[in-house]
Design a protein around this motif. Structure first.
Motif, PDB file in Angstrom:
ATOM      1  N   ILE A 138       0.818  -1.221   0.000  1.00  0.00           N
ATOM      2  CA  ILE A 138       0.000   0.000   0.000  1.00  0.00           C
ATOM      3  C   ILE A 138       0.850   1.269   0.000  1.00  0.00           C
ATOM      4  N   ILE A 139       2.038   1.208   0.610  1.00  0.00           N
ATOM      5  CA  ILE A 139       2.884   2.407   0.663  1.00  0.00           C
ATOM      6  C   ILE A 139       3.397   2.763  -0.725  1.00  0.00           C
ATOM      7  N   ASN A 140       3.848   1.769  -1.495  1.00  0.00           N
ATOM      8  CA  ASN A 140       4.283   2.024  -2.863  1.00  0.00           C
ATOM      9  C   ASN A 140       3.127   2.499  -3.735  1.00  0.00           C
ATOM     10  N   GLU A 141       1.957   1.914  -3.519  1.00  0.00           N
ATOM     11  CA  GLU A 141       0.779   2.327  -4.299  1.00  0.00           C
ATOM     12  C   GLU A 141       0.439   3.789  -4.040  1.00  0.00           C
ATOM     13  N   ALA A 145       0.690   6.805  -6.705  1.00  0.00           N
ATOM     14  CA  ALA A 145      -0.559   7.531  -6.987  1.00  0.00           C
ATOM     15  C   ALA A 145      -0.393   9.031  -6.794  1.00  0.00           C
ATOM     16  N   THR A 146       0.421   9.437  -5.825  1.00  0.00           N
ATOM     17  CA  THR A 146       0.640  10.868  -5.581  1.00  0.00           C
ATOM     18  C   THR A 146       1.752  11.448  -6.454  1.00  0.00           C
ATOM     19  N   GLY A 147       2.413  10.620  -7.229  1.00  0.00           N
ATOM     20  CA  GLY A 147       3.458  11.091  -8.134  1.00  0.00           C
ATOM     21  C   GLY A 147       4.797  11.335  -7.484  1.00  0.00           C
ATOM     22  N   LEU A 148       4.977  10.884  -6.253  1.00  0.00           N
ATOM     23  CA  LEU A 148       6.264  11.087  -5.576  1.00  0.00           C
ATOM     24  C   LEU A 148       7.346  10.156  -6.119  1.00  0.00           C
ATOM     25  N   ILE A 149       6.951   8.980  -6.612  1.00  0.00           N
ATOM     26  CA  ILE A 149       7.908   8.058  -7.240  1.00  0.00           C
ATOM     27  C   ILE A 149       7.319   7.552  -8.547  1.00  0.00           C
TER      28      ILE A 149
END
Length: 303
Positions: A138-141, A145-149
């Protein structure tokens, strides 16, 4: 005569009950503490795989001292212990001071911060392992989703980030317990001390360093002692979250001993060698504990 015999019987029954109440704890201690310690000490001098035992003297200790993985596990244990202490103590103190004031909803905030303490570290490790998974965690998702990575990252893939993750998870889990103890200490500080500090012109920072922290000294010593002793024995969180990987980069003393004792993947069963590692780990923990007691006593005498 009958009265004398009745008295003696009553006295005998009383003595038997007293000795039984006193003896049972000692029997349990001997069975579950003393006997295992003597067993470990004995087999630390044997080449023992759980079936056959051959006396080898100090050979296990010689191999252990030359084992780089063992010393890496010792260093990792110290990093995890004192790293989480350096981060967790100031945060616990900060939240304790804030929630000791007249903050609206402070009872709810105290409950929220204390809630992780009620969860087993093994369960915490499992939850974070799932959350940090590179494929569907969930953290990677959320980060994608927020465009940070742009692509998933796996923080447990390198030794440095794995140790940092363990430290942060341990801080999150234990902060509520430390905060609760500090709150108890804060509520025992006389209000007159703060009033005198205000009259002397002290600001909030000065009240913290010259009133709050000195008055919390005995409580802070207890918290540090408990944290250090528990941290040096850390096992469940590491075993579940990182399993000592990658390349033993997050191995601790207890996981190292566990792997040899129970023949985990990549290790051969060698209870004798694991016993010698247990003895050395006991000595290291004792040295750290005695050093802390000596330093804390010296600080108390200088106050």
């Amino acid at each position: 005569m009958r009265k004398t015999m009745t008295f003696r019987r009553a006295r005998t029954r009383e003595l038997v009950s007293i000795y039984a109440m006193v003896g049972v704890p000692y029997l349990l201690f001997a069975t579950f503490v003393l006997f295992p310690l003597l067993w470990i000490l004995r087999y630390s001098f044997y080449d023992y795989d759980g079936v056959r035992a051959t006396f080898v003297g100090l050979e296990n200790f010689r191999v252990l001292i030359a084992d780089k993985v063992w010393w890496k596990s010792v260093v990792n244990t110290l990093i995890l212990t004192f790293g989480s202490l350096a981060i967790g103590m100031p945060l616990s103190l900060l939240f304790a001071v804030i929630l000791n004031g007249k903050l609206k909803g402070r009872v709810a905030f105290r409950a929220i911060l204390y809630f992780p303490v009620l969860i087993s570290l093994a369960v915490v490790g499992t939850i974070f392992r799932i959350m940090l998974a590179p494929d569907n965690g969930i953290i990677n998702e959320l980060l994608i989703a927020t465009g940070l990575i742009d692509k998933p990252i796996y923080v447990l893939a390198t030794a440095g980030t794995a140790l940092l993750t363990l430290i942060l998870v341990e801080v999150w889990h234990g902060m509520g317990y430390n905060m609760t103890l500090m709150l108890a200490g804060l509520q025992r500080i006389p209000a007159e001390l703060y009033e005198a500090a205000i009259i002397d012109g002290a600001n909030e920072r000065q009240k913290m360093f010259y009133v709050t922290i000195p008055q919390l000294g005995p409580m802070l010593q207890i918290i540090i002692m408990l944290h250090v002793l528990n941290g040096l024995k850390i096992f469940d969180l590491v075993n579940v979250l990182t399993r000592g990987q990658p390349f033993h980069g997050s191995e601790t003393m207890v996981t190292y001993i566990f792997n040899y004792f129970f023949e985990m993947e990549g290790y051969r069963a060698q209870q004798g060698y694991a016993a010698s590692a247990s003895v050395v780990a006991f000595l290291i923990i004792s040295i750290v504990a005695l050093t802390y007691f000596k330093l804390s006593r010296r600080l108390s005498n200088n106050e």
